[in-house]
Design a protein around this motif. Structure first.
Motif, PDB file in Angstrom:
ATOM      1  N   PHE A 139       0.742  -1.057   0.046  1.00 28.42           N
ATOM      2  CA  PHE A 139       0.011  -0.186  -0.009  1.00 28.42           C
ATOM      3  C   PHE A 139       0.793   1.431  -0.058  1.00 28.42           C
ATOM      4  O   PHE A 139       0.430   2.287  -0.824  1.00 28.42           O
ATOM      5  CB  PHE A 139      -1.106   0.004   1.272  1.00 28.42           C
ATOM      6  CG  PHE A 139      -1.874   1.134   1.316  1.00 28.42           C
ATOM      7  CD1 PHE A 139      -2.885   1.247   0.260  1.00 28.42           C
ATOM      8  CD2 PHE A 139      -1.484   2.166   2.217  1.00 28.42           C
ATOM      9  CE1 PHE A 139      -3.747   2.398   0.367  1.00 28.42           C
ATOM     10  CE2 PHE A 139      -2.502   3.214   2.304  1.00 28.42           C
ATOM     11  CZ  PHE A 139      -3.517   3.339   1.315  1.00 28.42           C
ATOM     12  N   GLU A 140       1.965   1.386   0.695  1.00 23.55           N
ATOM     13  CA  GLU A 140       2.705   2.474   0.879  1.00 23.55           C
ATOM     14  C   GLU A 140       3.453   2.794  -0.545  1.00 23.55           C
ATOM     15  O   GLU A 140       3.484   3.996  -0.763  1.00 23.55           O
ATOM     16  CB  GLU A 140       3.779   2.372   1.887  1.00 23.55           C
ATOM     17  CG  GLU A 140       3.376   2.086   3.509  1.00 23.55           C
ATOM     18  CD  GLU A 140       2.855   0.654   3.753  1.00 23.55           C
ATOM     19  OE1 GLU A 140       3.110  -0.196   3.036  1.00 23.55           O
ATOM     20  OE2 GLU A 140       2.059   0.744   4.575  1.00 23.55           O
ATOM     21  N   LEU A 141       3.833   1.847  -0.980  1.00 20.73           N
ATOM     22  CA  LEU A 141       4.485   1.984  -2.289  1.00 20.73           C
ATOM     23  C   LEU A 141       3.581   2.654  -3.626  1.00 20.73           C
ATOM     24  O   LEU A 141       3.739   3.385  -4.363  1.00 20.73           O
ATOM     25  CB  LEU A 141       5.246   0.888  -2.923  1.00 20.73           C
ATOM     26  CG  LEU A 141       5.916   0.850  -4.263  1.00 20.73           C
ATOM     27  CD1 LEU A 141       7.128   1.662  -4.132  1.00 20.73           C
ATOM     28  CD2 LEU A 141       6.649  -0.341  -4.653  1.00 20.73           C
ATOM     29  N   ILE A 143       0.901   4.362  -2.812  1.00 23.04           N
ATOM     30  CA  ILE A 143       0.466   5.668  -2.686  1.00 23.04           C
ATOM     31  C   ILE A 143       1.973   6.681  -3.032  1.00 23.04           C
ATOM     32  O   ILE A 143       1.421   7.592  -3.364  1.00 23.04           O
ATOM     33  CB  ILE A 143       0.385   5.773  -0.866  1.00 23.04           C
ATOM     34  CG1 ILE A 143      -1.113   5.146  -0.513  1.00 23.04           C
ATOM     35  CG2 ILE A 143       0.083   7.335  -0.526  1.00 23.04           C
ATOM     36  CD1 ILE A 143      -2.111   5.815  -1.093  1.00 23.04           C
ATOM     37  N   GLY A 144       3.029   6.250  -2.836  1.00 26.95           N
ATOM     38  CA  GLY A 144       4.140   6.945  -3.049  1.00 26.95           C
ATOM     39  C   GLY A 144       4.081   6.891  -4.633  1.00 26.95           C
ATOM     40  O   GLY A 144       4.382   8.184  -5.292  1.00 26.95           O
ATOM     41  N   LEU A 145       3.605   5.832  -5.579  1.00 22.63           N
ATOM     42  CA  LEU A 145       3.708   6.129  -6.951  1.00 22.63           C
ATOM     43  C   LEU A 145       2.319   7.117  -7.430  1.00 22.63           C
ATOM     44  O   LEU A 145       2.637   7.974  -8.248  1.00 22.63           O
ATOM     45  CB  LEU A 145       3.542   4.905  -7.558  1.00 22.63           C
ATOM     46  CG  LEU A 145       4.656   3.802  -7.752  1.00 22.63           C
ATOM     47  CD1 LEU A 145       4.270   2.566  -8.189  1.00 22.63           C
ATOM     48  CD2 LEU A 145       5.778   4.531  -8.345  1.00 22.63           C
ATOM     49  N   VAL A 146       1.398   7.209  -6.649  1.00 23.99           N
ATOM     50  CA  VAL A 146       0.252   8.052  -7.255  1.00 23.99           C
ATOM     51  C   VAL A 146       0.727   9.446  -6.762  1.00 23.99           C
ATOM     52  O   VAL A 146       0.506  10.312  -7.531  1.00 23.99           O
ATOM     53  CB  VAL A 146      -0.888   7.601  -6.458  1.00 23.99           C
ATOM     54  CG1 VAL A 146      -1.839   8.613  -6.290  1.00 23.99           C
ATOM     55  CG2 VAL A 146      -1.731   6.288  -6.804  1.00 23.99           C
ATOM     56  N   LEU A 147       1.294   9.567  -5.764  1.00 22.56           N
ATOM     57  CA  LEU A 147       1.971  11.175  -5.398  1.00 22.56           C
ATOM     58  C   LEU A 147       2.972  11.448  -6.486  1.00 22.56           C
ATOM     59  O   LEU A 147       3.024  12.787  -6.863  1.00 22.56           O
ATOM     60  CB  LEU A 147       2.405  11.165  -4.182  1.00 22.56           C
ATOM     61  CG  LEU A 147       1.456  10.964  -2.966  1.00 22.56           C
ATOM     62  CD1 LEU A 147       2.012  10.857  -1.470  1.00 22.56           C
ATOM     63  CD2 LEU A 147       0.180  12.154  -2.743  1.00 22.56           C
TER      64      LEU A 147
END
Length: 165
Positions: A139-141, A143-147
């Motif tokens: 999930f964290e990765l 979210i990082g890619l979306v940002l």
């Protein structure tokens, strides 16, 4: 030469999509694409300007529906890439007619064909790589890619806005 390539890419793209539809249980769509191919070739020969734009839109819709109905991806991808190349070459030959003789239209055409082939091959390679590469994201990765995507889109929009001023 690019006129011949436009006809070849249009035919190859429509045939690839027709073969893809023939592998599904919706064979009338394949028949419709086979019937539309000679019509498209005739309209391109008569230099009806919106022909390839219409065929490109039809190809995108056809490929999207086909993939959702279990059309093999290589047929859809080949059809889309071929029709995209036909559309690009048709627009290029229209613009090339207005080139000045000192610009050497033959060299401009050669340069455009090299750039188009490089773009198509890199797009095909990236598509095949992403279809065969299976990654598990936490999930964290994600979210990082979306940002990162949003930040890059904002940077692009700011750059375009500053370019207009």
């Amino acid at each position: 030469m690019s006129r011949l390539l436009v006809h070849g890419f249009l035919t190859a793209g429509c045939l690839a999509l027709a073969f893809g539809w023939a592998t599904t249980s919706y064979w009338p769509a394949s028949l419709a694409l086979l019937i539309l191919t000679p019509l498209g070739l005739y309209l391109v020969k008569r230099k009806f300007t919106p022909t390839l734009g219409i065929f490109l839109a039809l190809a995108v819709i056809s490929a999207a529906l086909g993939i959702s109905l279990h059309m093999p991806l290589p047929y859809a991808l080949t059809g889309l890439l071929c029709l995209l190349a036909a559309w690009d070459l048709d627009e290029f030959t229209r613009r090339l007619a207005f080139a000045a003789p000192e610009d050497t239209p033959a060299s401009l055409q050669k340069q455009h064909l090299q750039q188009l082939s490089l773009l198509l091959l890199s797009g095909l390679g990236a598509s095949l790589l992403t279809t065969n590469l299976h990654l598990k994201f936490n999930f964290e990765l994600a979210i990082g890619l979306v940002l990162l995507i949003f930040a890059s889109l904002l940077a692009l929009l700011n750059w375009l806005r500053n370019l207009e001023r």
